[in-house]
Design a protein around this motif. Structure first.
Motif, PDB file in Angstrom:
ATOM      1  N   ALA A 103       2.686   1.165  -5.052  1.00 18.74           N
ATOM      2  CA  ALA A 103       2.139   2.500  -4.778  1.00 18.74           C
ATOM      3  C   ALA A 103       3.110   3.595  -5.196  1.00 18.74           C
ATOM      4  O   ALA A 103       2.709   4.624  -5.762  1.00 18.74           O
ATOM      5  CB  ALA A 103       1.797   2.619  -3.299  1.00 18.74           C
ATOM      6  N   LYS A 108       0.661   6.839  -5.543  1.00 19.45           N
ATOM      7  CA  LYS A 108      -0.491   6.649  -4.658  1.00 19.45           C
ATOM      8  C   LYS A 108      -0.255   7.163  -3.230  1.00 19.45           C
ATOM      9  O   LYS A 108      -1.165   7.074  -2.399  1.00 19.45           O
ATOM     10  CB  LYS A 108      -0.875   5.174  -4.610  1.00 19.45           C
ATOM     11  N   ARG A 195      -6.003   7.874   2.421  1.00 19.43           N
ATOM     12  CA  ARG A 195      -6.624   6.906   1.526  1.00 19.43           C
ATOM     13  C   ARG A 195      -7.688   6.122   2.290  1.00 19.43           C
ATOM     14  O   ARG A 195      -7.644   6.009   3.507  1.00 19.43           O
ATOM     15  CB  ARG A 195      -5.578   5.932   0.980  1.00 19.43           C
ATOM     16  N   GLN A 199      -9.393   1.791  -1.159  1.00 22.89           N
ATOM     17  CA  GLN A 199      -8.307   2.198  -2.046  1.00 22.89           C
ATOM     18  C   GLN A 199      -7.039   1.393  -1.759  1.00 22.89           C
ATOM     19  O   GLN A 199      -6.392   0.888  -2.681  1.00 22.89           O
ATOM     20  CB  GLN A 199      -8.035   3.699  -1.890  1.00 22.89           C
ATOM     21  N   TYR A 203      -4.864  -1.240  -4.185  1.00 23.25           N
ATOM     22  CA  TYR A 203      -3.427  -1.208  -4.472  1.00 23.25           C
ATOM     23  C   TYR A 203      -2.812  -2.571  -4.167  1.00 23.25           C
ATOM     24  O   TYR A 203      -1.978  -3.071  -4.935  1.00 23.25           O
ATOM     25  CB  TYR A 203      -2.719  -0.140  -3.644  1.00 23.25           C
TER      26      TYR A 203
END
Length: 436
Positions: A103, A108, A195, A199, A203
């Protein structure tokens, strides 16, 4: 069967509720166990190396407790249960850390409104360090450029690893029960606030693909940190889980990581969402992860006060598997409401693994309280094994069981006590990765 939809609580309702591998040498030759009931049960693979007679000892519990040896089990009687930690127990290396690593390298993490709000224990020093390193140019709720901003990635990793800033200041302060939570563990799912579960799962899947493809021994550099770059499923643990399931056991994962991440990894060993227990984030009205998580043992929705950590793992085992409600979930249960086999690698696993009635499987990572219990072997059922990949060498000196190996609720370090109140003497590390 647990339904993910139970997580979709609004923040308002949450607030209301709060008021090249290094392989092990072949196992030492041991005498075959005497015939016993259940010898026809599914067998652990003899092609996979275990230390000493550990395979035979685990097989005996499978034979004695499985539905394969008792046709009445599973027909109106609850099936026997095995429960395992995940990180460094079923896999080599930490899958939550692998997800954080991916991430950070792919931008992210979303900028929070205030780093102070990301954890109820975040210090002013932690808030200042993160704000300075990560900046304020990115709009709140937008991705931080951690792939190029090494200072920001550094602060996040340092706080996750040690609970301190890069300058050495404490990132967390206040009061918490040190046998029920640790702020930097609780902070991981809080980092992904904003998130959605899908999602975060995406990841984790990408991190999983990357980590499994990387050669054993791979490391990655993020900021100034060097972190593991690979993960492997232990073949012996895959085989153990497969054999347990064939023998009629219900098999669970109980992890102090983020639940969506653990679920992505557990599917590949045949463990579904309903049998994967980890930090369960509360979702907002739009299905996004919040800084709140579901509680246990009479503690409602909270901001990290209770997670599956040391005594918290016992609580979640009792609550989620045996349906023990309220404060009683913190207590050691009667024999019929305890797992048959438990497995772990660290102090965070010591309580629930110790509750097992058949075998306490320990992968040796030199963690004090856990290894004191394992080597003391008070009930004769502790099964100690070096890690199956890159096992640690023998720990120098002894484990300080008689003085400071126990993790006290207030954060202090005290002697490890047996059930009768006697002190566990210091223990020598005798099962390790050197030639034996």
């Amino acid at each position: 069967m647990r339904n993910r939809n139970v997580l979709a609580l609004t923040l308002a309702s949450a607030a209301a509720l709060v008021a090249g591998p290094v392989t092990l040498p072949a196992a030492a030759a041991t005498a075959a166990p005497a015939p016993h009931p259940g010898a026809h049960c599914p067998q652990l693979s003899k092609k996979l190396s275990w230390y000493g007679d550990n395979r035979a000892r685990l097989q005996r519990v499978i034979d004695e407790r499985g539905t394969c040896s008792n046709p009445h089990l599973g027909h109106g009687t609850k099936r026997p249960v095995a429960a395992f930690d995940w990180d460094n127990t079923i896999t080599k290396n930490d899958v939550t850390d692998a997800t954080i690593s991916w991430a950070l390298r792919h931008d992210k993490i979303l900028r929070p409104k205030s780093w102070k709000s990301s954890s109820k224990w975040m210090t002013a020093a932690g808030h200042r360090a993160l704000t300075k390193a990560c900046g304020t140019k990115v709009a709140v709720g937008k991705p931080l450029p951690t792939s190029t901003n090494g200072a920001c990635a550094d602060e996040i990793l340092q706080i996750r690893e040690d609970g301190t800033t890069m300058s050495g200041a404490a990132a967390f302060e206040g009061t918490w029960n040190h046998r029920r939570t640790v702020p930097q563990y609780a902070w991981v799912p809080q980092l992904f606030a904003g998130r959605t579960v899908k999602q975060l799962e995406s990841y984790a899947k990408k991190a999983r693909t990357e980590a499994l493809a990387a050669p054993i021994g791979t490391t990655r550099t993020i900021g100034s940190h060097t972190v593991p770059g690979y993960v492997r499923y232990y073949d012996q643990q895959r085989d153990l889980i497969r054999t347990l399931k064939k023998a009629g056991f219900d098999v669970y994962i109980v992890s102090a990581g983020s639940e969506p991440v653990a679920e992505v990894w557990s599917r590949s060993v045949g463990i579904d969402r309903a049998h994967t227990v980890a930090i369960r984030s509360v979702l907002d009205g739009k299905g996004r992860i919040t800084t709140w998580n579901q509680g246990c043992g009479g503690v409602g929705v909270n901001k990290g006060d209770v997670i599956p950590y040391i005594d918290g793992k016992r609580c979640f085992v009792n609550q989620e598997i045996y349906r023990v409600k309220g404060k009683k979930a913190w207590d050691k249960q009667r024999w019929s409401k305890r797992i048959a086999i438990g497995g772990g690698d660290a102090d965070t696993d010591v309580t629930f693994v110790g509750d097992a009635t058949g075998a306490h499987l320990v992968l040796n990572r030199n963690k004090g309280e856990f290894m004191c219990r394992a080597y003391d072997n008070a009930d004769g059922r502790w099964v100690v094994n070096p890690m199956f990949i890159e096992p640690l060498p023998q720990k120098s000196g002894t484990y300080p069981c008689s003085t400071s190996a126990y993790n006290a609720p207030d954060g202090g370090r005290t002697p490890v006590l047996r059930g009768d109140g006697s002190v566990v003497p210091d223990q020598v590390d005798s099962v390790h990765g050197e030639v034996y």
